[in-house]
Design an enzyme around this catalytic site. Structure first.
Site, short mmCIF file in Angstrom:
data_model
loop_
_atom_site.label_atom_id
_atom_site.label_comp_id
_atom_site.label_asym_id
_atom_site.label_seq_id
_atom_site.Cartn_x
_atom_site.Cartn_y
_atom_site.Cartn_z
N ARG A 159 20.65 -19.98 -67.56
CA ARG A 159 20.98 -20.51 -66.22
C ARG A 159 19.94 -20.07 -65.19
O ARG A 159 19.65 -20.80 -64.24
CB ARG A 159 22.36 -20.04 -65.79
CG ARG A 159 23.51 -20.64 -66.58
CD ARG A 159 24.84 -20.46 -65.86
NE ARG A 159 25.14 -19.05 -65.61
CZ ARG A 159 25.80 -18.27 -66.45
NH1 ARG A 159 26.20 -18.77 -67.63
NH2 ARG A 159 26.05 -17.01 -66.15
N GLU A 196 27.04 -1.99 -63.76
CA GLU A 196 27.69 -2.50 -62.56
C GLU A 196 29.04 -1.80 -62.40
O GLU A 196 29.82 -1.74 -63.35
CB GLU A 196 27.91 -4.00 -62.64
CG GLU A 196 28.56 -4.57 -61.38
CD GLU A 196 28.94 -6.03 -61.51
OE1 GLU A 196 28.47 -6.84 -60.69
OE2 GLU A 196 29.70 -6.37 -62.44
#
Length: 212
Positions: free
Chosen positions: A61, A144
């Site tokens: 993407r 994260e």
């Protein structure tokens, strides 16, 4: 193919170990609060590791050729840890305690609590780098960390289920309902924190800060 598979497993294993390092740090804080303080700001800790297919899809993407080096430089959320707290002030407190540790390097911070997304999403996002010590030496790994309240987490879980059900093509009336629910959740967080302060007073670390 077997050599490639083994190399891929070793690559992802570093992220798992980095995730485990962050979980250990948070678990130590949680246990310390349980043992040494009268209040524990950490309600729950969860984690997830992206699959290689998910990583490759994200690279596609982004229009980036999938290679280990490109993944290392481009994708920072392969390993993810989520911390659920009772109150908004707890989220900032845990972020402060985690990032103050000497072997943690903060790469990026996105404060969606202070500035929610348009749909109402709220959470404190940190990308931190933690060293993973293997037989080949130290390897810095990005993890994260999402820190949010119970109300924020409940809203985010509902939003995810709705987007999944409608394959991301959610009717406008449902989107409006989600945004309205996010405002309600934020109001609930503020009211609950005010009540908590009325009963227990300001946390000790905040009292010390105001006395300086």
């Amino acid at each position: 193919m077997r050599a490639l598979r083994d190399e891929t497993e070793r690559f992802l294993l570093r992220y798992k170990f980095g995730m485990d390092e962050v979980i250990t740090k948070l678990s130590i804080l949680r246990e310390e609060f349980n043992q040494a303080h009268d209040y524990n700001p950490i309600e729950h800790i969860s984690s997830r590791l992206k699959s290689l297919d998910s990583v490759v899809d994200k690279m596609r993407r982004k229009g980036v050729e999938p290679s280990f080096e490109a993944i290392r430089e481009t994708i920072t959320d392969i390993a993810g840890v989520r911390v659920t707290c009772s109150f908004v002030s707890d989220a900032y407190r845990i972020a402060e305690l985690l990032t103050a540790q000497r072997d943690i390097r903060v790469i990026r911070t996105k404060d969606y609590i202070a500035e929610p997304k348009e749909n109402g999403y709220q959470s404190l996002h940190l990308i931190v780098e933690v060293p993973v010590f293997l037989s080949t030496g130290a390897h810095p790994v990005c993890v994260e960390v999402q820190i949010r309240t119970i109300a924020m987490d409940f809203w985010a879980s509902l939003e995810h289920k709705i987007y999944y059900k409608y394959d991301r093509h959610v009717p406008d009336e449902l989107l409006e309902g989600l945004t309205d629910a996010a405002r309600t959740a934020a109001e609930l967080d503020a009211r609950m924190e005010r009540l908590h302060r009325e009963v227990h007073g300001a946390p000790a670390h905040e009292r010390r800060s105001s006395e300086v």
